[in-house]
Design a protein around this motif. Structure first.
Motif, PDB file in Angstrom:
ATOM      1  N   GLN A   1     -44.722  11.681  24.033  1.00 35.16           N
ATOM      2  CA  GLN A   1     -45.560  10.478  23.892  1.00 35.16           C
ATOM      3  C   GLN A   1     -44.911   9.303  24.615  1.00 35.16           C
ATOM      4  O   GLN A   1     -45.571   8.538  25.322  1.00 35.16           O
ATOM      5  CB  GLN A   1     -45.777  10.151  22.407  1.00 35.16           C
ATOM      6  N   ALA A   2     -43.582   9.163  24.454  1.00 34.35           N
ATOM      7  CA  ALA A   2     -42.863   8.092  25.156  1.00 34.35           C
ATOM      8  C   ALA A   2     -42.927   8.320  26.665  1.00 34.35           C
ATOM      9  O   ALA A   2     -43.115   7.380  27.450  1.00 34.35           O
ATOM     10  CB  ALA A   2     -41.409   8.061  24.694  1.00 34.35           C
ATOM     11  N   ASP A   3     -42.783   9.583  27.057  1.00 33.06           N
ATOM     12  CA  ASP A   3     -42.747   9.889  28.489  1.00 33.06           C
ATOM     13  C   ASP A   3     -44.080   9.550  29.159  1.00 33.06           C
ATOM     14  O   ASP A   3     -44.116   8.931  30.231  1.00 33.06           O
ATOM     15  CB  ASP A   3     -42.420  11.371  28.701  1.00 33.06           C
ATOM     16  N   LEU A   4     -45.186   9.961  28.516  1.00 33.52           N
ATOM     17  CA  LEU A   4     -46.500   9.722  29.132  1.00 33.52           C
ATOM     18  C   LEU A   4     -46.804   8.224  29.216  1.00 33.52           C
ATOM     19  O   LEU A   4     -47.362   7.749  30.205  1.00 33.52           O
ATOM     20  CB  LEU A   4     -47.602  10.447  28.337  1.00 33.52           C
ATOM     21  N   LYS A   5     -46.416   7.481  28.165  1.00 32.15           N
ATOM     22  CA  LYS A   5     -46.663   6.031  28.211  1.00 32.15           C
ATOM     23  C   LYS A   5     -45.826   5.387  29.316  1.00 32.15           C
ATOM     24  O   LYS A   5     -46.272   4.481  30.017  1.00 32.15           O
ATOM     25  CB  LYS A   5     -46.355   5.402  26.850  1.00 32.15           C
ATOM     26  N   THR A   6     -44.590   5.887  29.446  1.00 37.89           N
ATOM     27  CA  THR A   6     -43.702   5.333  30.486  1.00 37.89           C
ATOM     28  C   THR A   6     -44.237   5.667  31.879  1.00 37.89           C
ATOM     29  O   THR A   6     -44.259   4.800  32.767  1.00 37.89           O
ATOM     30  CB  THR A   6     -42.275   5.889  30.296  1.00 37.89           C
ATOM     31  N   PHE A   7     -44.681   6.901  32.071  1.00 40.76           N
ATOM     32  CA  PHE A   7     -45.267   7.272  33.373  1.00 40.76           C
ATOM     33  C   PHE A   7     -46.469   6.369  33.675  1.00 40.76           C
ATOM     34  O   PHE A   7     -46.624   5.863  34.792  1.00 40.76           O
ATOM     35  CB  PHE A   7     -45.734   8.735  33.367  1.00 40.76           C
ATOM     36  N   ALA A   8     -47.340   6.201  32.677  1.00 37.32           N
ATOM     37  CA  ALA A   8     -48.558   5.400  32.897  1.00 37.32           C
ATOM     38  C   ALA A   8     -48.203   3.959  33.256  1.00 37.32           C
ATOM     39  O   ALA A   8     -48.811   3.361  34.142  1.00 37.32           O
ATOM     40  CB  ALA A   8     -49.435   5.435  31.645  1.00 37.32           C
ATOM     41  N   PHE A   9     -47.193   3.406  32.556  1.00 37.68           N
ATOM     42  CA  PHE A   9     -46.769   2.039  32.877  1.00 37.68           C
ATOM     43  C   PHE A   9     -46.385   1.923  34.349  1.00 37.68           C
ATOM     44  O   PHE A   9     -46.654   0.916  34.992  1.00 37.68           O
ATOM     45  CB  PHE A   9     -45.578   1.628  31.995  1.00 37.68           C
TER      46      PHE A   9
END
Ligand SMILES: Nc1ncnc2c1ncn2[C@@H]1O[C@H](COP(=O)(O)OP(=O)(O)OP(=O)(O)O)[C@@H](O)[C@H]1O
Ligand SMILES: Cc1ncc(COP(=O)(O)O)c(N)n1
Length: 270
Positions: free
Chosen positions: A24-32
């Motif tokens: 979840q952290a990874d996907l949000k970070t990628f999207a950012f």
């Protein structure tokens, strides 16, 4: 429609039901970072801001099938590994990475959660050291992981230098020892070692108890910046800046340690 050439990153990691760490952290970070995120899930944790109550592993075959599904159709410009849980999954992930042409790989050697739960079985540490780490381009141990991987207990800057050199000898060309677990003057300083020089990556200390997911987000941000074309050293500095900014917008949710504010920096930009 967005152009079809958007950078793509893959995270091979576990799920955090609380949404603060893991995929979840990874996907949000990628999207950012405006990088399209893809996933190979390794395990499902029942987790919140207070702790981990259950871990269910996927089979190595299921992990491999996800990597192949992404790779054979969408492709990816970089990947990161997070919680891999056991030696069988490490073995499978290592085989998949070894078969890639010129992979940009960030290995986050996740071992224990901030709340003290075991996220990597003790007998899997050797597989991490001998199989996966030599395939990485950037390795991001925290203090505890650096001590385990190097066999050196860290109490001073000299110890950090020694540990970085010992970990480098495992075969990963860039080692970033993270400083969230250091105290005193070293607090929040990350140490970057490329086999020649040790550099300090330093921003400022953010005074918050809500730090869940900093490590996952840092490695994901490095992978995102590698996918965007940045060199490893620049990717690490940019990732450090991102995590510091997201810590400044950390979320006070739940009864324990809340997550960093992955996308709040966007709101500040307006
Ligand atoms: N309070 C803080 N203020 C500023 N930077 C911090 C703070 N806490 C951690 N960091 C930074 O966050 C990043 C992750 O480091 P840390 O040592 O916390 O990793 P970690 O233990 O793997 O994280 P986590 O277990 O929360 O996923 C590093 O760049 C570290 O310097
Ligand atoms: C699925 C998963 N991956 C990684 C972590 C480490 O993050 P933290 O040390 O902040 O708990 C975690 N808690 N859960």
């Amino acid at each position: 429609m967005l152009p079809g050439n958007i950078p793509v990153a893959l995270t091979i990691a576990g799920s955090d039901s609380g949404g603060g760490a893991g995929i979840q952290a990874d996907l949000k970070t990628f999207a950012f970072h405006r990088v399209h995120g893809t996933v190979a899930l390794t395990c499902v944790t029942a987790q919140n801001t207070q702790g981990v109550t259950r871990v269910d592993a996927l089979t190595p075959e299921a992990v491999m099938a996800q990597i192949e599904a992404v790779q054979t159709d969408i492709g990816f410009d970089s990947l990161k590994t997070g919680m891999l849980l056991n030696a069988e999954i490490i073995d499978t992930v290592s085989q998949a990475i070894a078969a890639l042409p010129n992979p940009k790989v960030v290995v986050d050697p996740v071992m224990v959660s901030r709340t003290g739960a075991i996220l990597l079985e003790a007998e899997a540490i050797a597989a991490m050291q001998t199989q996966l780490i030599p395939l990485g381009q950037v390795l991001t141990p925290n203090r505890y992981e650096a001590e385990i991987l190097s066999g050196i207990s860290i109490h001073s800057e000299a110890d950090i230098h020694q540990a970085a050199q010992a970990i480098f000898r495992l075969g990963c060309p860039h080692v970033l020892i993270k400083g969230g677990g250091f105290s005193g003057e070293l607090r929040g300083i990350d140490f970057w070692y490329d086999g020649e020089r040790i550099l300090k990556l330093q921003t400022h200390w953010v005074n918050t108890p809500h730090t869940h997911g900093t490590g996952c987000s840092l490695s994901a941000a490095i992978a995102a910046n590698l996918a965007l074309g940045y060199a490893p050293g620049d990717a690490a500095q940019r990732a450090k800046d991102y995590v510091t900014c997201a810590l400044g917008s950390a979320l006070s949710i739940g009864q324990g340690q809340g997550p960093i504010g992955h996308w709040y920096p966007l709101l500040k930009q307006g």
